[in-house]
Design an enzyme around this catalytic site. Structure first.
Site, short mmCIF file in Angstrom:
data_model
loop_
_atom_site.label_atom_id
_atom_site.label_comp_id
_atom_site.label_asym_id
_atom_site.label_seq_id
_atom_site.Cartn_x
_atom_site.Cartn_y
_atom_site.Cartn_z
N TYR A 1 -11.69 -0.43 4.20
CA TYR A 1 -12.99 -0.66 3.56
C TYR A 1 -14.14 -0.20 4.45
O TYR A 1 -15.25 0.03 3.97
CB TYR A 1 -13.19 -2.14 3.24
CG TYR A 1 -12.33 -2.67 2.11
CD1 TYR A 1 -11.51 -1.82 1.38
CD2 TYR A 1 -12.32 -4.01 1.79
CE1 TYR A 1 -10.70 -2.29 0.36
CE2 TYR A 1 -11.52 -4.51 0.76
CZ TYR A 1 -10.72 -3.64 0.05
OH TYR A 1 -9.93 -4.12 -0.96
N LYS B 1 2.56 -2.86 5.72
CA LYS B 1 3.25 -1.79 5.00
C LYS B 1 3.73 -0.81 6.06
O LYS B 1 3.39 0.37 6.07
CB LYS B 1 2.26 -1.14 4.00
CG LYS B 1 2.85 -0.13 3.07
CD LYS B 1 3.71 -0.71 1.97
CE LYS B 1 4.30 0.38 1.12
NZ LYS B 1 5.36 -0.11 0.20
N ASP C 1 4.22 -5.03 -0.82
CA ASP C 1 4.70 -4.95 -2.21
C ASP C 1 5.66 -6.10 -2.52
O ASP C 1 5.61 -6.72 -3.58
CB ASP C 1 5.33 -3.58 -2.51
CG ASP C 1 6.17 -3.03 -1.38
OD1 ASP C 1 6.17 -3.64 -0.28
OD2 ASP C 1 6.86 -2.01 -1.58
N ASP D 1 -7.37 -8.85 0.25
CA ASP D 1 -8.26 -8.89 -0.91
C ASP D 1 -7.43 -9.10 -2.17
O ASP D 1 -7.69 -9.99 -2.99
CB ASP D 1 -9.02 -7.56 -0.95
CG ASP D 1 -10.12 -7.53 -1.99
OD1 ASP D 1 -10.32 -8.54 -2.69
OD2 ASP D 1 -10.78 -6.47 -2.12
N ASP E 1 -6.51 -12.91 -4.29
CA ASP E 1 -6.86 -13.10 -5.70
C ASP E 1 -5.62 -13.43 -6.52
O ASP E 1 -5.67 -14.28 -7.41
CB ASP E 1 -7.54 -11.83 -6.27
CG ASP E 1 -9.05 -11.89 -6.14
OD1 ASP E 1 -9.55 -12.78 -5.41
OD2 ASP E 1 -9.74 -11.06 -6.76
#
Ligand code: NAD
Length: 353
Positions: free
Chosen positions: A138, A188, A220, A244, A248
């Site tokens: 980001y 990852k 994943d 993020d 959620d």
């Protein structure tokens, strides 16, 4: 204990009022708490032409912790980006270096029916997601879109320094230490070198926390496990982009946005505490907002900034009792159930306290 109270917009002032009532009870018992209020978001734009006025920022910096309501609303949507209420929360995080976001996903047994998952999968769920907030793809440079239409290219840079990784992992280990002593680091590493470094550093740090059991999971798989068997997790620590998305996903396991608090901490444990929801303009002024996410944010403040897990547990216990007494604001009521007001729910928590 110096607390800055920043109510903000929409339902912010309505729910913050109930958390302040809880604080008043504790103060009445002799707890030394100082509070000071300041405008933020749209409310601050209205009086000072700036969503994060210098005086509000100074108050937040001088305080040990910030109790934040919510900001934003349709009235401010047409303002230039740097004047929008949401800019205030991003500015506060940046100015105060709140780099660690703690988001619990907790399902009170009384509310297990509100989740879209089967009650037997989520009942008693209690996960903490620790997300790095100020680095990763980001913020990484270079970034941008180049080229001519037809052959354009978009690119971003995933990057973390060792220091950035270490400080968020320390928060992860320490948070696990205060809970079930299990830390799952999510990466990852099979594809991304940045996250290989993350995993290597986590393994290097593990001996510093012999009482915490460290495991690793690919992002994943973590996304799948969160809906398959979410109760396997205690604390999850991960980078900005994975956090993020996963936080959620985890919050939706609980079924109610009005129940979930969060914390954003700096390296010294100073923090900003706020509900994960926004200013809910659709219900503002009706007196029906659920104040529990805000009250549980206050509980988190006592645990993570003031080292008073006993007070946090008392507040959480009072919330549980209020729910067990059958009180429901509209957002957590099932069809046909009688609903109560913001003030009724606040009063029930105080009575239980
Ligand atoms: P929202 O979270 O405000 O509302 C989404 C839905 O959840 C609405 O139907 C709302 O009524 C309901 N809801 C939220 N909190 C509730 C509560 N405590 N009790 C009962 N119901 C509740 O999200 P939105 O509608 O997308 O955004 C509204 C405004 O809030 C926007 O301006 C947005 O930018 C802002 N926002 C602010 C923050 C923040 O202050 N940190 C976070 C998210 C959104």
């Amino acid at each position: 204990m110096k607390i800055a109270l920043l109510a903000g917009d929409g339902i912010g002032p309505e729910i913050l009022r109930e958390a302040v009532r809880v604080l008043e009870v504790l103060r009445g018992e002799g707890l030394k708490v100082e509070t000071e209020e300041a405008p933020i978001g749209g409310a601050a734009y209205d009086v000072a032409g700036d969503p994060l006025p210098a005086a509000t920022l100074a108050l937040a910096k001088a305080a040990d912790a910030v109790l934040f309501g919510a900001v934003g609303g349709p009235k401010y949507d047409a303002l230039p980006r740097d004047k929008r209420p949401e800019k205030a929360i991003l500015g506060l995080r940046k100015e105060c270096d709140f780099f660690a976001n703690l988001r619990p996903a907790t399902v009170f047994p009384e509310l297990a029916g509100a989740s879209t998952l089967k009650p037997e999968v989520v009942s008693g769920l209690d996960i903490m997601i620790v997300r790095e907030l100020t680095g990763d793809i980001y913020f990484g440079e270079p970034r941008g879109i180049t080229g001519e239409k037809g052959s354009r290219m978009g690119f971003n840079t995933m990057r973390y320094t060792e220091a950035e990784i270490r400080r968020i992992l320390h928060i992860g280990f320490r948070t696990a230490r205060q809970r079930g002593k299990r830390l799952c680091s999510v990466d990852k590493m099979n594809v991304l070198e940045t996250t290989q470094l993350w995993r290597d550093i986590a393994d290097e740090m593990a001996p510093e926390y012999p009482d915490v059991s460290l495991s690793h999971m690919l992002v994943d798989n973590c996304a799948m496990q969160l809906v398959r068997n979410p109760r396997q997790f205690d604390v999850v620590v991960t980078g900005n982009i994975f956090g993020d998305i996963l936080s959620d996903e985890a919050s939706m396991l609980t079924g109610s946005i009005g129940m979930l608090p969060s914390a954003s901490l700096d390296a010294d444990g100073k923090g900003l505490y706020e509900p994960i929801h926004g200013s809910a303009p659709d219900i503002t002024g009706k007196g029906i907002a659920n104040p529990l996410a805000q009250i549980l944010s206050l509980a988190m403040m006592f645990k993570y900034t003031f080292g008073r897990a006993d007070i946090a547990a008392r507040i959480e216990g009072a919330v549980r009792k209020a729910l067990a007494s059958g009180l429901r604001t509209a957002d957590i009521a099932v069809a046909g159930e009688k609903t109560c007001s913001t003030a009724d729910m606040g009063a029930a928590v105080i009575k239980a306290l």
